[in-house]
Design a protein around this motif. Structure first.
Motif, mmCIF file in Angstrom:
data_model
loop_
_atom_site.group_PDB
_atom_site.id
_atom_site.type_symbol
_atom_site.label_atom_id
_atom_site.label_comp_id
_atom_site.label_asym_id
_atom_site.label_seq_id
_atom_site.Cartn_x
_atom_site.Cartn_y
_atom_site.Cartn_z
ATOM 1 N N HIS A 290 -13.889 -15.200 28.172
ATOM 2 C CA HIS A 290 -12.492 -15.274 28.618
ATOM 3 C C HIS A 290 -11.895 -13.916 28.924
ATOM 4 O O HIS A 290 -10.713 -13.808 29.199
ATOM 5 N N ASP A 291 -12.738 -12.873 28.861
ATOM 6 C CA ASP A 291 -12.234 -11.549 29.194
ATOM 7 C C ASP A 291 -11.771 -11.550 30.656
ATOM 8 O O ASP A 291 -12.467 -12.054 31.535
ATOM 9 N N ARG A 292 -10.622 -10.954 30.887
ATOM 10 C CA ARG A 292 -10.039 -11.032 32.246
ATOM 11 C C ARG A 292 -10.914 -10.322 33.284
ATOM 12 O O ARG A 292 -10.862 -10.621 34.472
ATOM 13 N N ARG A 293 -11.753 -9.357 32.817
ATOM 14 C CA ARG A 293 -12.636 -8.689 33.783
ATOM 15 C C ARG A 293 -13.908 -9.509 34.005
ATOM 16 O O ARG A 293 -14.507 -9.495 35.073
ATOM 17 N N ILE A 294 -14.323 -10.252 32.968
ATOM 18 C CA ILE A 294 -15.578 -11.011 33.044
ATOM 19 C C ILE A 294 -15.387 -12.346 33.760
ATOM 20 O O ILE A 294 -16.106 -12.683 34.704
#
Lengths: 327, 327
Positions: A290-294
């Protein structure tokens, strides 16, 4: 709801049923504030937990699991035990229902004051469902329940998860011969500490005995899961109440064996360690996914990897660098 | 060593053996700079890889794995194939040695120009060893090897890791009866796409046939691992070369079946996905374990968890917060 952890903990230890239900609702909540309270509650109750025998129960659909659990459960309660029946059913979130949502399935047992029946928590991931069931088990133990059944529907890996959180694993099977037996999932046989051929009644008694013999010889081909324990294969009829006394005797014998040779201690330690590490990996992977970059790049990369356009090592390396170092 | 990825890739595709060896040394190196070059090399070679049949081979010690691999390998090469023999042996780093370090074990095969034998990479974790073997497999495929054997010593989870990176899993067993068969680890039986009773020679032929029958009936109790494939149980003698033609026929039949019904595609996709995700979890957990804030606290917390003084959820939560948000 009043969920001041301190108060709730005292009420649970005092055996207040409604407090237990409130606490379970709390640990099942995903709201951050509830999560914080739940963790504090578990910390307060930890010293009072752990004094039960934890029994995983699995079996193919149609084997009569709930009838078996109700019949054995009533017997266990009659012997003066306090029984909690929990479940791990990752599919319940999809199906909307749950293997134990329909309490009427265990009507007589659910009316017992010394029995506590809780349907499987809903959840999209097995890890999430397993965690809440583990926490609920801890709450029930703190509330004085000394026998815990954890039922599983046997979807994919859920048996392994249940075997991972219990002291003993019961596998229920139907009386059947040869190829009819292929319904068992790979590896499940090896998890069993006891194999029960249920529905051994009427015309099926002979078939049941035959199946039992088949499984006994099949079991000679695998390592017993538990040191010092030869996996018994027994027949029973939950409907007629046949063989249930022997089932409970075997469970008590198992408890005595693992209590005596250090296996119980070892298994509990392993349960705790595997719980901690599954929390950690689950937590890390959840943050990662859920990382915004991932998140925006994950699907595309996975598609390229699966299609063979991108080496897995490369994809993983890029994503990890992005997640851990932001480049 | 010259490891300009572009040059190395061209030399490997051109079939230069020394380039392949240099590339494998490169992927096995843990130095950051080598790692970068390795990943770039894998990216360049990915399109040329994947065109082999990947066969995992496992069996209890003393079953004669290397004799079997050498005998079957020579036969496969004689049929015009190019064979790479790799290994997954997490213990090799401890033992200092490796199951295939001693090339003389496969003297005749190692002299073949169309065979390439590589011992297991050393490594403390199974994940690390498995990764390097996966990468080496990719390099060998790019170098034109169309049959890959991956041998495993069968330490703990290594069979599962090997089954996870291969198209077909062979389980070698000894001719033996009843309780003697208990040497098999839990769940391994269920990984097998083919079961071979080796050492079926001399006085043991009858026993071997008997064991084969036992395993055939035992296998009716578990789901076949591969859709549309009934797991064959065959006897052979690597020493006398008996039954090896039939083994290779079964392998080719298996290849045809999974190639035809979409299983191969599905398995390769699953291999790639599971490779990517194991890289990611391994990477995350490694970063976590060695994080300067986590490392000093991990042992103490794990001890408290195992001793039941600290709920796993709480320990995991604290460590995760520390790792992810630094508080």
């Amino acid at each position: 709801m009043n969920s001041d952890p301190q108060t709730l903990a005292e009420q649970i230890i005092a055996g207040q049923r409604r407090a237990l239900s409130r606490a379970i609702t709390l640990v099942e909540s995903t709201r951050a504030e509830h999560r914080r309270q739940a963790v504090e509650l578990l910390r307060l109750l930890a010293p009072a937990a752990g004094r039960s025998i934890r029994i995983g129960i699995s079996g193919v659909p149609g084997v009569g699991k709930s009838t078996f659990i109700e019949a054995l459960g009533n017997r266990v309660v009659a012997l003066g035990h306090r029984l909690a029946v929990l479940a791990v059913d990752p599919s319940s979130s999809l199906s909307g229902g749950s293997i134990m949502g329909d309490k009427t399935r265990m009507e007589t047992l659910s009316r017992q004051s010394d029995a506590f029946i809780r349907p499987s928590p809903a959840g999209s991931t097995l890890g999430g469902v397993a965690r809440r069931t583990r926490e609920t088990m801890l709450l029930c133990e703190a509330a004085g329940f000394d026998v815990v059944f954890v039922e599983t529907v046997g979807v994919g890996q859920s048996e392994t998860a249940v075997a991972d959180m219990t002291d003993m694993f019961l596998l229920l099977l139907l009386p059947a011969g040869g190829d009819d037996l292929q319904g068992i999932k790979r590896g499940i046989m090896e998890l069993a500490d006891m194999v029960l051929i249920n529905k051994a009644d009427g015309d099926l008694v002979a078939t049941a005995r035959h199946s039992a013999a088949d499984y006994r010889s099949a079991l000679t081909l695998v390592h017993p899961r538990t040191r010092g324990w030869k996996v018994p294969v027994q027949i029973c009829s939950a409907v007629e109440g046949q063989g249930l006394a022997e089932v409970w005797q075997s469970i008590e014998r198992f408890r005595a064996v693992i209590g005596g040779n250090g296996e119980l201690e070892g298994r509990r330690a392993a349960q705790a360690r595997s719980w901690m590490w599954s929390e950690i990996s689950e937590g890390l992977l959840a943050e990662f996914r859920h990382d915004r970059r991932i998140e925006p790049r994950l699907d595309g990369m996975e598609r390229d990897v699966v299609a063979g356009r991108l080496p897995p090592t490369l994809a993983a390396g890029e994503l990890l660098r992005l997640f851990l170092h932001g480049d």
